[in-house]
Design a protein around this motif. Sequence first.
Motif, PDB file in Angstrom:
ATOM      1  N   LEU A 157      25.581 105.085  99.159  1.00  0.00           N
ATOM      2  CA  LEU A 157      26.225 103.817  98.819  1.00  0.00           C
ATOM      3  C   LEU A 157      25.764 102.698  99.747  1.00  0.00           C
ATOM      4  O   LEU A 157      25.588 101.560  99.320  1.00  0.00           O
ATOM      5  CB  LEU A 157      27.749 103.967  98.887  1.00  0.00           C
ATOM      6  CG  LEU A 157      28.380 104.789  97.758  1.00  0.00           C
ATOM      7  CD1 LEU A 157      29.839 105.111  98.091  1.00  0.00           C
ATOM      8  CD2 LEU A 157      28.292 104.039  96.432  1.00  0.00           C
ATOM      9  N   SER A 158      25.559 103.007 101.005  1.00  0.00           N
ATOM     10  CA  SER A 158      25.105 101.994 101.967  1.00  0.00           C
ATOM     11  C   SER A 158      23.723 101.481 101.600  1.00  0.00           C
ATOM     12  O   SER A 158      23.455 100.274 101.659  1.00  0.00           O
ATOM     13  CB  SER A 158      25.084 102.584 103.386  1.00  0.00           C
ATOM     14  OG  SER A 158      26.372 102.963 103.790  1.00  0.00           O
ATOM     15  N   ARG A 159      22.838 102.376 101.193  1.00  0.00           N
ATOM     16  CA  ARG A 159      21.491 101.951 100.783  1.00  0.00           C
ATOM     17  C   ARG A 159      21.547 101.101  99.522  1.00  0.00           C
ATOM     18  O   ARG A 159      20.841 100.093  99.408  1.00  0.00           O
ATOM     19  CB  ARG A 159      20.600 103.183 100.561  1.00  0.00           C
ATOM     20  CG  ARG A 159      20.292 103.967 101.826  1.00  0.00           C
ATOM     21  CD  ARG A 159      19.178 104.981 101.585  1.00  0.00           C
ATOM     22  NE  ARG A 159      19.521 105.952 100.544  1.00  0.00           N
ATOM     23  CZ  ARG A 159      20.149 107.113 100.770  1.00  0.00           C
ATOM     24  NH1 ARG A 159      20.526 107.420 102.006  1.00  0.00           N
ATOM     25  NH2 ARG A 159      20.389 107.948  99.784  1.00  0.00           N
ATOM     26  N   GLN A 160      22.399 101.484  98.578  1.00  0.00           N
ATOM     27  CA  GLN A 160      22.540 100.690  97.356  1.00  0.00           C
ATOM     28  C   GLN A 160      23.115  99.314  97.667  1.00  0.00           C
ATOM     29  O   GLN A 160      22.718  98.315  97.055  1.00  0.00           O
ATOM     30  CB  GLN A 160      23.442 101.443  96.367  1.00  0.00           C
ATOM     31  CG  GLN A 160      22.823 102.720  95.830  1.00  0.00           C
ATOM     32  CD  GLN A 160      23.793 103.561  95.023  1.00  0.00           C
ATOM     33  OE1 GLN A 160      25.003 103.385  95.098  1.00  0.00           O
ATOM     34  NE2 GLN A 160      23.264 104.494  94.243  1.00  0.00           N
ATOM     35  N   TRP A 161      24.039  99.262  98.621  1.00  0.00           N
ATOM     36  CA  TRP A 161      24.649  97.989  99.013  1.00  0.00           C
ATOM     37  C   TRP A 161      23.615  97.060  99.627  1.00  0.00           C
ATOM     38  O   TRP A 161      23.611  95.847  99.354  1.00  0.00           O
ATOM     39  CB  TRP A 161      25.780  98.246  99.996  1.00  0.00           C
ATOM     40  CG  TRP A 161      26.903  97.258  99.930  1.00  0.00           C
ATOM     41  CD1 TRP A 161      27.149  96.216 100.785  1.00  0.00           C
ATOM     42  CD2 TRP A 161      27.960  97.236  98.960  1.00  0.00           C
ATOM     43  NE1 TRP A 161      28.292  95.549 100.413  1.00  0.00           N
ATOM     44  CE2 TRP A 161      28.817  96.155  99.300  1.00  0.00           C
ATOM     45  CE3 TRP A 161      28.274  98.026  97.855  1.00  0.00           C
ATOM     46  CZ2 TRP A 161      29.948  95.847  98.554  1.00  0.00           C
ATOM     47  CZ3 TRP A 161      29.404  97.720  97.115  1.00  0.00           C
ATOM     48  CH2 TRP A 161      30.225  96.643  97.468  1.00  0.00           C
ATOM     49  N   LEU A 162      22.722  97.618 100.434  1.00  0.00           N
ATOM     50  CA  LEU A 162      21.673  96.803 101.047  1.00  0.00           C
ATOM     51  C   LEU A 162      20.765  96.202  99.975  1.00  0.00           C
ATOM     52  O   LEU A 162      20.339  95.051 100.092  1.00  0.00           O
ATOM     53  CB  LEU A 162      20.852  97.652 102.021  1.00  0.00           C
ATOM     54  CG  LEU A 162      19.715  96.922 102.756  1.00  0.00           C
ATOM     55  CD1 LEU A 162      20.268  95.789 103.624  1.00  0.00           C
ATOM     56  CD2 LEU A 162      18.914  97.906 103.613  1.00  0.00           C
ATOM     57  N   VAL A 163      20.492  96.965  98.924  1.00  0.00           N
ATOM     58  CA  VAL A 163      19.693  96.450  97.814  1.00  0.00           C
ATOM     59  C   VAL A 163      20.405  95.273  97.149  1.00  0.00           C
ATOM     60  O   VAL A 163      19.774  94.262  96.808  1.00  0.00           O
ATOM     61  CB  VAL A 163      19.410  97.563  96.778  1.00  0.00           C
ATOM     62  CG1 VAL A 163      18.771  96.982  95.525  1.00  0.00           C
ATOM     63  CG2 VAL A 163      18.505  98.628  97.391  1.00  0.00           C
ATOM     64  N   LEU A 164      21.719  95.382  96.983  1.00  0.00           N
ATOM     65  CA  LEU A 164      22.479  94.273  96.393  1.00  0.00           C
ATOM     66  C   LEU A 164      22.444  93.038  97.293  1.00  0.00           C
ATOM     67  O   LEU A 164      22.287  91.912  96.814  1.00  0.00           O
ATOM     68  CB  LEU A 164      23.928  94.703  96.152  1.00  0.00           C
ATOM     69  CG  LEU A 164      24.177  95.677  95.000  1.00  0.00           C
ATOM     70  CD1 LEU A 164      25.649  96.073  94.970  1.00  0.00           C
ATOM     71  CD2 LEU A 164      23.768  95.061  93.665  1.00  0.00           C
ATOM     72  N   LEU A 165      22.598  93.232  98.579  1.00  0.00           N
ATOM     73  CA  LEU A 165      22.572  92.107  99.520  1.00  0.00           C
ATOM     74  C   LEU A 165      21.211  91.415  99.505  1.00  0.00           C
ATOM     75  O   LEU A 165      21.114  90.188  99.363  1.00  0.00           O
ATOM     76  CB  LEU A 165      22.902  92.587 100.937  1.00  0.00           C
ATOM     77  CG  LEU A 165      24.305  93.133 101.182  1.00  0.00           C
ATOM     78  CD1 LEU A 165      24.410  93.724 102.587  1.00  0.00           C
ATOM     79  CD2 LEU A 165      25.357  92.045 101.003  1.00  0.00           C
ATOM     80  N   ASP A 166      20.146  92.197  99.644  1.00  0.00           N
ATOM     81  CA  ASP A 166      18.811  91.612  99.668  1.00  0.00           C
ATOM     82  C   ASP A 166      18.430  91.041  98.308  1.00  0.00           C
ATOM     83  O   ASP A 166      17.721  90.032  98.222  1.00  0.00           O
ATOM     84  CB  ASP A 166      17.781  92.660 100.110  1.00  0.00           C
ATOM     85  CG  ASP A 166      17.737  92.830 101.620  1.00  0.00           C
ATOM     86  OD1 ASP A 166      18.193  91.910 102.325  1.00  0.00           O
ATOM     87  OD2 ASP A 166      17.247  93.865 102.096  1.00  0.00           O
ATOM     88  N   GLY A 167      18.894  91.688  97.241  1.00  0.00           N
ATOM     89  CA  GLY A 167      18.622  91.154  95.910  1.00  0.00           C
ATOM     90  C   GLY A 167      19.267  89.803  95.700  1.00  0.00           C
ATOM     91  O   GLY A 167      18.665  88.886  95.130  1.00  0.00           O
TER      92      GLY A 167
END
Length: 224
Positions: A157-167
């Motif tokens: 979930l943390s990795r997916q969250w980082l993708v959302l932030l950077d996206g």
Amino acid sequence: MEKASAAGARERLLDAAEALIYAGGIHATGVDAIVKQSGTARKSFYTHFESKDALVAAALERRDERWMNWFVEGTQRRGKSARKRLLGMFDVLREWFASEDFHGCAFLNAAGEIASAEDPIRIVAREHKERLLAFVRTQFDEFIAESKLDARRAARLSRQWLVLLDGAIAVALVSGEPDAALDAQAVAVTLLDAQSAGNGNTPARNKTSSRPSRKSPPTRRPAS
């Protein structure tokens, strides 16, 4: 006095390099422009830095510390629960996106200009994202504990969250729309709710923020 003057010259060079490179890019910014904006002598540049790349790496390291402090502080103010803080990260980003001097993520921008993964500039950019991911992970560890979910979900979930932030950062840069943060936040709500639903819990309705007007100003000065 000489030491203080030397330290001041170094800081001015770092200030100038960060401002010019963030606005215009690494390759488009020459040493002469940095020296001129810093108000120092060209000799001072070579006294403190062996190359422009070394100066850029040092400026990014300093920005990393300041940006992370700003982001962590802003996130912590968003609520007492981990869920509110996680979703509040996108409100923090929106304040940044709405500022006049927003030019995207300095670390993604820099990494995009440097080919070698082992270049000091790329290493600083990578370490910044690792620090950001680590902070997100602390929030997900708390979210998992609060929601009584499987602790093994936290890393993914943390990795997916980082993708959302950077996206969100990338879309806001290209589109000029601060509300890219709120679009990412809507996806984030769905992601969190899916975790709770999959665990047999009834997800709480998101009340962290209402969608502001596209013309609404940032509530505080971001760390651009």
